[in-house]
Design a protein around this motif. Sequence first.
Motif, PDB file in Angstrom:
ATOM      1  N   VAL A 240       2.091  -4.535   2.293  1.00 46.43           N
ATOM      2  CA  VAL A 240       1.588  -3.556   1.323  1.00 46.43           C
ATOM      3  C   VAL A 240       0.117  -3.817   1.041  1.00 46.43           C
ATOM      4  N   LEU A 241      -0.225  -5.042   0.726  1.00 48.73           N
ATOM      5  CA  LEU A 241      -1.624  -5.367   0.433  1.00 48.73           C
ATOM      6  C   LEU A 241      -2.519  -5.117   1.645  1.00 48.73           C
ATOM      7  N   LEU A 242      -2.041  -5.469   2.827  1.00 45.58           N
ATOM      8  CA  LEU A 242      -2.800  -5.212   4.049  1.00 45.58           C
ATOM      9  C   LEU A 242      -3.006  -3.718   4.250  1.00 45.58           C
ATOM     10  N   SER A 243      -1.956  -2.925   4.046  1.00 45.88           N
ATOM     11  CA  SER A 243      -2.061  -1.474   4.252  1.00 45.88           C
ATOM     12  C   SER A 243      -3.063  -0.840   3.294  1.00 45.88           C
ATOM     13  N   LEU A 244      -3.261  -1.432   2.140  1.00 42.66           N
ATOM     14  CA  LEU A 244      -4.213  -0.901   1.161  1.00 42.66           C
ATOM     15  C   LEU A 244      -5.664  -1.238   1.509  1.00 42.66           C
ATOM     16  N   THR A 245      -5.868  -2.280   2.279  1.00 41.40           N
ATOM     17  CA  THR A 245      -7.249  -2.650   2.618  1.00 41.40           C
ATOM     18  C   THR A 245      -7.921  -1.603   3.490  1.00 41.40           C
ATOM     19  N   TYR A 246      -7.161  -0.921   4.335  1.00 44.85           N
ATOM     20  CA  TYR A 246      -7.764   0.025   5.275  1.00 44.85           C
ATOM     21  C   TYR A 246      -8.416   1.229   4.585  1.00 44.85           C
ATOM     22  N   PRO A 247      -7.745   1.943   3.696  1.00 47.76           N
ATOM     23  CA  PRO A 247      -8.450   3.056   3.048  1.00 47.76           C
ATOM     24  C   PRO A 247      -9.560   2.590   2.106  1.00 47.76           C
ATOM     25  N   LEU A 248      -9.382   1.439   1.481  1.00 45.48           N
ATOM     26  CA  LEU A 248     -10.393   0.969   0.533  1.00 45.48           C
ATOM     27  C   LEU A 248     -11.660   0.493   1.217  1.00 45.48           C
TER      28      LEU A 248
END
Length: 146
Positions: free
Chosen positions: A134-142
């Motif tokens: 989850v945390l990894l997946s959030l890094t991409y758009p941010l």
Amino acid sequence: MLVSSALAHIDYSDCFTMHIDTKRFSDIDTFVKCYFETQPRWLAMISMNLFSKASMQKALKDNHFTTEEHIGNWKIYMRDNNEIVFGDDMGFMEYRFSMQIDDDTLRVATVVQYKGKMGKYYFAFVKLLHQRFVLLSLTYPLKKKV
């Protein structure tokens, strides 16, 4: 959060909160679209059953993020102006994954309901990596350059 009422009962839950740039992400639809567009293929394959960039683009092309629409195997179950609740019923467990924006705060939550021992055992294994994914997946758009 809508996600807290998305399942009959909750066996597991988590929530991550972070600040976002409201100039880039003025609403939840903008963030969600960027979220899906920026996921690497391997992560989209594992979590959403989307095996190519073309399949992701096709899923997003005419999607208005309304209930009953899908992005891969993620169905949109609920939404309001600030939150979209995705999820899947896998037979042995159900999960809901929510993204919500309030002012400059992004909240991402997961709730899971086990359906028998198989669901409990399956998620015991998945839980080991779930929060990291989850945390990894959030890094991409941010981190995406505008």
